[in-house]
Motif scaffolding. Structure first.
Motif, short mmCIF file in Angstrom:
data_model
loop_
_atom_site.label_atom_id
_atom_site.label_comp_id
_atom_site.label_asym_id
_atom_site.label_seq_id
_atom_site.Cartn_x
_atom_site.Cartn_y
_atom_site.Cartn_z
N VAL A 161 33.66 39.20 35.08
CA VAL A 161 33.72 38.34 36.27
C VAL A 161 33.10 39.04 37.47
N THR A 162 33.47 40.30 37.70
CA THR A 162 32.94 41.00 38.88
C THR A 162 31.44 41.24 38.78
N SER A 163 30.96 41.60 37.59
CA SER A 163 29.51 41.82 37.45
C SER A 163 28.74 40.50 37.54
N SER A 164 29.34 39.41 37.11
CA SER A 164 28.69 38.09 37.25
C SER A 164 28.58 37.71 38.71
N CYS A 165 29.64 37.97 39.48
CA CYS A 165 29.58 37.70 40.93
C CYS A 165 28.45 38.52 41.56
N SER B 111 30.40 38.92 45.55
CA SER B 111 31.43 39.80 45.00
C SER B 111 32.67 38.96 44.74
N LEU B 112 33.50 39.43 43.84
CA LEU B 112 34.75 38.71 43.56
C LEU B 112 35.61 38.68 44.82
N GLU B 113 35.57 39.76 45.57
CA GLU B 113 36.36 39.82 46.81
C GLU B 113 35.91 38.74 47.80
N SER B 114 34.60 38.59 48.02
CA SER B 114 34.13 37.57 48.96
C SER B 114 34.36 36.16 48.41
N ALA B 115 34.24 35.98 47.10
CA ALA B 115 34.50 34.68 46.49
C ALA B 115 35.98 34.31 46.65
N THR B 116 36.84 35.30 46.51
CA THR B 116 38.28 35.08 46.67
C THR B 116 38.61 34.73 48.12
N LEU B 117 38.03 35.45 49.06
CA LEU B 117 38.27 35.16 50.48
C LEU B 117 37.77 33.77 50.86
N TYR B 118 36.61 33.38 50.35
CA TYR B 118 36.07 32.04 50.61
C TYR B 118 37.05 30.98 50.09
N SER B 119 37.53 31.18 48.90
CA SER B 119 38.46 30.23 48.29
C SER B 119 39.76 30.16 49.08
#
Length: 184
Positions: A50-54, A60-68
């Motif tokens: 998941v993190t490498s796909s982001c 990044s998974l962190e920025s995707a999580t914050l956006y969500s």
């Protein structure tokens, strides 16, 4: 379902990815990847996949999580947009905390139904390719996760429309020829 002969070392999520499931081979963590027409094992963990796909999709998974979290105000196990594929979000949701080694990630668009298993405590996830995935996760929790992912999709699509209209407005405003003054 087709199977690949050898296990790739890594994998990048795409629109054909339906589920990412933890897979143990002895003491080594891997990922069982379920795609629309195939299944195979990847040597890296689900979290790493998941993190490498982001990262592949320039995030990044962190920025995707914050956006969500900002978009739909879900703090615990929020769905995430791993990337954008031809204007459509690659929207996945986890069954547990993302770093939890037991977490399964589902593509929002690939889930047809979340059913209750025979015990009444677990779930059976029906994917659109006919594969069923039994899980020791409450069906209510999974349905909530799927619903949150739907909310994130709507938020993203609405934001796309707003951006599109802003661009049209700015383009028209910027490139509208000026009318010459009659006295010039």
């Amino acid at each position: 379902m087709g199977r690949r002969n050898q296990n790739p070392i890594s994998y990048t999520v795409c629109s054909n990815t339906y589920a990412l499931m933890p897979y143990m081979n002895g003491h080594r963590e891997g990922t069982r990847v379920i795609e629309d027409r195939s299944e195979f094992i990847v040597e890296e963990s689900v979290y790493k996949t998941v993190t490498s796909s982001c990262s592949f999709y320039r995030g990044s998974l962190e920025s995707a999580t914050l956006y969500s979290q900002k978009a739909i105000r879900v703090k615990h196990k929020p769905p995430v947009i791993i990337g954008e594929y031809y204007g459509n979000p690659l929207l996945f949701f986890p069954t547990h905390s993302p770093k939890n080694k037991d977490s399964v990630w589902f593509n929002f668009d690939a889930v047809d139904l979340v059913d209750t298993d025979e015990s009444g405590k677990g779930s059976i996830v029906h994917l659109s390719n006919g594969v069923t995935v039994p899980l020791d996760v409450s069906p209510i929790a999974l349905r909530n996760q799927h619903s949150f992912a739907g909310s994130l999709r709507r938020y993203f699509k609405n934001a796309q429309q707003v951006h599109k209209h802003q661009m049209i407005y700015l383009t028209k405003r910027r490139y509208t020829p000026r009318k010459e003054h009659p006295l010039d």
